[in-house]
Each structure stands twice: as structure tokens, then as C-alpha cells.
Design an enzyme around this catalytic site. Structure first.
Site, PDB file in Angstrom:
ATOM      1  N   ASP A  24      25.502  67.722  38.285  1.00 45.50           N
ATOM      2  CA  ASP A  24      26.247  66.466  38.357  1.00 45.50           C
ATOM      3  C   ASP A  24      26.402  65.868  36.965  1.00 45.50           C
ATOM      4  O   ASP A  24      25.491  65.929  36.133  1.00 45.50           O
ATOM      5  CB  ASP A  24      25.526  65.469  39.256  1.00 45.50           C
TER       6      ASP A  24
ATOM      7  N   ASP B 212      28.079  70.934  49.432  1.00 41.09           N
ATOM      8  CA  ASP B 212      27.110  70.864  48.346  1.00 41.09           C
ATOM      9  C   ASP B 212      26.045  71.947  48.520  1.00 41.09           C
ATOM     10  O   ASP B 212      26.089  72.747  49.466  1.00 41.09           O
ATOM     11  CB  ASP B 212      26.480  69.471  48.298  1.00 41.09           C
TER      12      ASP B 212
END
Length: 560
Positions: free
Chosen positions: A212, A151
């Protein structure tokens, strides 16, 4: 991931400047599987993962192609490494150890994925891999991990506080994985930052093109569409071995209807996107499972040509007005096309004004994570009692500003997971540099992140709703041409008749074609032959579908 070949990572010299390219023979079709974040967040254990592995098998999902489980987030408590730097997964969450869990996943005919971050910590505050890339890669290999997701939270800086380019940070992990001589599919979850379309194919097997899609348990139609559209900007950079990822599927989650789940699934399929299921697989209803198991739609996604679909035709109907009321949430929006989201600051009373309303801490909250919403502006935003939640101070840092609430003494931050504007404890000095707490104003008075100037604060302003056709070529038998097409109705109010020409599908309009509905059991849309709805039809000129609001009809078109 899907069809993963057992070959080593190989680095090729591609230019005289010795550029490194990823060509590891893996992920020749878009990866498929399950990841825990959307259903469980951090609230899982190794027992949860084992249950999900069992469910992938018992539901038949593994046999359709969902063959990878990503153990996602909240793995190693920050700072928990041994003297050699080896990460030590939380023993309360993984009492049997990671190797035993990976072995169990493998015993089910599945592949095991792990999660980390380019920074010192992950998005949830667990241990990241910055300056530990080599030992982490070696550890993952020793556990038998097949897939690594990295990430992009807590962006590291050089000693002079300059941000290290994500291109370089992800190259560090790529090279560390390569050095182990163990086959890893590598996922750069960079969330569309730093022009990843330019370097993603040289660095990873898949790369995130968007933020996201939702926070755990809270799917949203508009956010899903935002991710689809963001992923569609650079279709030619994707292909076998390197895929653009618009984030996980929200099929089966609250917030979308079953019709919208099917539309979402079709849009990901036409995009050659990785298919990550996300709900609690032990509680799947038949409607959700039927979507995941649609072999015809999955086959389009997994087509060996690996060509991402593009829009072939579209038209618009008027947009609905946007009504801002007290409590309307503020969130991350794309700078392009969002000029209406202008923010002004009043030095006299500390108010931040947008569209005639003021930034306010929801319900006068004083906790971390409390939402920032639009609210009618009060006469004295700095009063000693609520609603003193409308006054903010600007703190200069790193060439930008932090926005600190006078009410809570916390700073505004764009949440990387939910895209919501929230308040969090203020990061001090250089610790704030490179984070989503530092903002700057553009020349159009948009309030945007300092590090990501195309990500701004505002409302998701409506645009004209459209009927669209998206299509991609498919592998075909000798002498044939095949296409997949999605007739998509963005409008929320009315059904639309949507038409595409054979020429727009790169097919011969003088030749007859057979068109087959890939969702024949549902009434989300239908092929229209001029008289009635049909499941299969022949045509040599135009194809017309009648599609319900938010519906998508997916078809396969074959021409001899």
C-alpha cells in the site's frame, strides 16, 4: 473501468497444458476512478459513496475518465452470510442494500466496484471470499457490479499448512467471475507477491505490484517513490487489458506538497498506471482538482498503445546521511540494496539490535497497533517497569519465528497497509503460518517475512538522489512519431539541469522535433533553450529541462 467494453470473460487455451488466460476485452486503457480507503478507511456509509459519485460528476472528473467507484473494504461483517452462503453487507453501513447503491452509481454514468479478499477475512477483518468464490461472483453479478478488487491478506493454507500459491487463489476468483457470463474488470491486489509479473496478465485486468502507498490520511514521499520504483521493474508485461498497479494516487493528501502531487501524477501517467483518486471529493481544493483534470497528462496515461514508460537517462548526486534518532520508526523495506538493515538477537537479554539501536514498543504501549521504533538500548531491557519494552522472546512456528514482546505479550507484525512494524495480538500455532507475524533471518542477518523473503524489517536507507528521464511512445498521426517524457528530479535540496538525447527517446536526431510542456501553468520545471525557459521549443539533438527539487516536468515530443 475506463473504456470498458461490454463483452464476456473468455478463457483461451494457450498451451498444450491447457493454461487459462484472461482475455475479456475490458480495461483496454488503464482504469480510472475513485476508491474510499485512503480518505475514509472503514468510516463510510452508502451515503458517503453516493456523495462521492455526485462529486465525480459535478467536478468534471467523470468526463475526464474517472468513471469507476470502488466500494473498498469493511463491507460484510466476518461470518455474515445467509444459509446459501450469500454475503450480507453490513445493514448499518448499507441500509438500502448493495443493489440500490450500485443502481445509484450507474445512474450517474459511473461503474461500481466491490472489494473482497482471497482469504477468509479481509485486511480489516471483514468477510473474505475463500471457498466462497462462486457464490460471491454470482452475488456481485446480481448486484450489477462492474469491477472486483480482491486483496491478499490472511493467506490461506492447505490442510498440511502449506501456503496455497496466490496464482491459484486468484485463478479461483477469475474462473468464478468468468462463469457468471457477466462483464467484470478483475483487480488482483496481490501487493507484488509470488512473482505476479509472471501470472498477472493471465489472471487479471490489473494487478498490484507493490504494498500500500500509505495508511489512510498519511501520504509519504518516500513511500510513493518506493511504489513507483517497484512498479517499474517489469514494464513489458503490461499493456491493453492488463495493467501494473502501483496503488492509489495520494494527490490531495497531507504529507506531499502540491509540487510533489504533480510529480507523483506525472510518474503514474508515464507508467501507464491505473489512476485511482483517493481524497474526499466533496472537499477538493482547486489545486488538487486542477491536477486531476489535466487532460494532457491523463491522455498520456490513457494512450491507446498502452506501453509502460521506462527510464532513458539518469545520473546521481551524493546521498544524504541517514540519522537514526530515538523514535525512528521501523518498517518494511525491500531486501535488495538494504544490507545495512542487519538485525541481531541477544538470547541473554532478549534485545533486537539494529544499527546500534534496539527495537522498542513506542511509548511503552500495550495496545494493538502500537508502533515498533528504534531507541537507544537500555542496560536492563527486561526490568519490571518501562523501558522493559525492549525485550522479546522468539517463538518457533512454521519454519520461522514470532517475536513476542515481554512487556505487552503481543507479537511484532508488518502492517500490510502502512508497511509499519507494529505489535498485535499473537496468532497461535498454525493460525500464524502465512501471516506477517512470522519472520526469518537471512544469511546477511536481515529480518524478513517467512512468506515474503524480499520484505524485511529496517529503515528506508537513503540512496543516491538522481535526475532522471522516463519516456514512453504514444499514438501519433501518420508519418509522425510521438513520445511523452518526464524529467524528474529526485533530489530534495537543489534544482537540476536534466538532459536527454533524441536517440534515447528512440527518435531521429537528424530531424527537428516539437516539444510541449504539459504543465505550462506551474514552475516545477521548465524547458531550457540555452537562454531562457520556454513552454514550447524545437530541437533535433538534445532536450534539457531545469527541474526544481522533487519536481517533474512532463513534455510531449512530436517529430514529423
Amino acid at each position: 473501468m475506463a473504456l470498458m467494453a461490454r463483452s464476456y470473460l473468455v478463457l483461451w487455451l494457450v498451451t498444450s497444458q491447457v493454461a487459462l488466460a484472461l482475455d475479456n476485452g475490458l480495461a483496454r486503457t488503464p482504469p480510472m476512478g475513485w476508491a474510499n480507503w485512503n480518505a475514509f478507511g472503514c468510516n463510510y456509509t452508502s451515503a458517503t459513496i453516493r456523495t462521492m459519485a455526485d462529486a465525480l460528476v459535478s467536478t468534471g472528473m467523470r468526463d475526464v475518465g474517472y468513471d469507476t467507484i470502488i466500494i473498498q473494504e469493511c463491507i460484510t461483517i466476518a461470518g455474515h452470510r445467509n444459509a446459501q452462503g450469500v454475503p450480507l453487507p453490513d445493514p448499518n453501513k448499507f441500509p438500502e442494500g448493495m443493489k440500490a447503491l450500485v443502481d445509484y452509481i450507474h445512474s450517474k454514468g459511473l461503474k461500481a466496484g466491490i472489494y473482497t479478499d482471497v482469504g477468509v477475512e479481509t485486511c480489516a477483518g471483514y468477510e473474505g471470499s475463500y471457498n466462497h468464490e462462486a457464490i460471491d461472483a454470482q452475488t456481485y453479478a446480481s448486484w450489477g457490479i462492474d469491477f472486483v478488487e480482491e486483496d491478499s491478506c490472511h493467506h490461506p493454507t492447505y490442510a498440511n499448512s502449506t501456503l496455497i500459491p496466490y496464482r491459484d487463489l486468484y485463478a479461483r476468483m477469475r474462473d468464478a467471475l468468468n462463469a457468471t457470463k457477466h462483464p467484470f474488470v478483475f483487480y488482483a491486489c496481490v501487493q507484488g507477491q509470488d512473482q505476479v509479473q509472471d501470472w498477472g496478465p493471465m489472471t487479471a485486468n490489473l494487478w498490484r505490484t507493490t504494498g500500500d502507498i500509505c495508511s489512510p490520511g498519511h501520504a509519504n514521499w518516500d513511500r510513493m517513490l518506493q511504489n513507483f520504483d517497484g512498479n517499474a521493474q517489469y514494464p513489458t508485461v503490461a499493456g491493453p487489458g492488463g495493467w501494473q498497479d502501483p496503488d492509489m494516487l495520494v494527490v490531495g493528501m497531507n504529507g506531499l506538497s502540491p509540487l510533489e502531487w504533480r510529480s507523483h501524477f506525472s510518474l503514474w501517467s508515464i507508467s501507464a498506471a491505473p489512476l485511482w483518486s483517493a481524497p474526499d471529493l466533496s472537499k477538493l481544493d482547486l489545486t488538487t482538482l486542477d491536477i486531476f483534470l489535466n487532460k494532457a497528462v491523463v491522455a498520456v496515461d490513457q494512450d491507446q498503445l498502452g506501453i509502460q514508460g521506462t527510464r532513458r537517462s539518469s545520473w546521481s548526486v551524493p546521498a544524504v546521511p541517514f540519522n537514526i534518532t530515538d523514535g525512528t520508526p521501523l518498517q518494511a523495506v525491500d531486501r535488495e540494496g538494504q544490507a545495512g538493515n542487519m538485525v541481531t538477537y541477544s538470547k541473554s537479554n532478549g534485545s533486537l539490535v539494529i544499527a546500534g539501536t534496539c527495537f522498542s514498543v513506542e511509548n511503552c504501549g500495550q495496545g494493538d497497533g502500537d508502533a515498533i521504533v528504534a531507541f537507544h538500548c537500555v542496560a536492563n531491557p527486561s526490568s519490571s517497569s518501562c523501558p522493559a519494552n525492549q525485550a522479546f522472546d522468539l517463538i518457533g512456528v512454521g519454519g520461522g519465528v514470532q517475536l513476542r514482546s515481554r512487556w505487552s505479550q503481543k507479537c511484532l507484525e508488518l502492517d500490510g497497509r502502512s508497511a509499519a512494524l507494529v505489535q498485535q495480538a499473537c496468532l497461535n500455532g498454525t493460525k500464524a503460518v502465512g501471516t506477517t507475524q512470522v519472520f526469518q533471518w537471512t544469511s546477511q542477518q536481515q529480518l524478513c517475512l517467512k512468506t515474503h523473503p524480499d520484505t524485511c524489517v529496517g529503515f528506508d536507507l537513503p540512496v543516491a538522489q538522481a535526475g532522471e528521464v522516463w519516456a514512453r511512445p504514444l499514438v501519433a498521426d501518420r508519418g509522425q512519431a510521438a513520445r511523452a517524457a518526464v524529467f524528474f528530479n529526485r533530489d530534495s535540496q537543489a534544482s537540476q539541469a536534466i538532459t536527454v538525447t533524441m536517440g534515447s527517446l528512440d527518435l531521429d536526431p537528424s530531424q527537428q522535433a516539437t516539444i510541449v510542456d504539459l504543465w505550462p501553468a506551474y514552475g516545477d520545471g521548465c524547458l531550457f533553450n540555452g537562454t531562457a525557459c520556454v513552454i514550447t521549443m524545437s530541437s533535433h539533438s538534445n532536450i534539457t529541462a531545469i527541474v526544481q527539487p522533487h519536481g517533474a516536468l512532463m513534455v510531449k515530443v512530436v517529430q514529423d
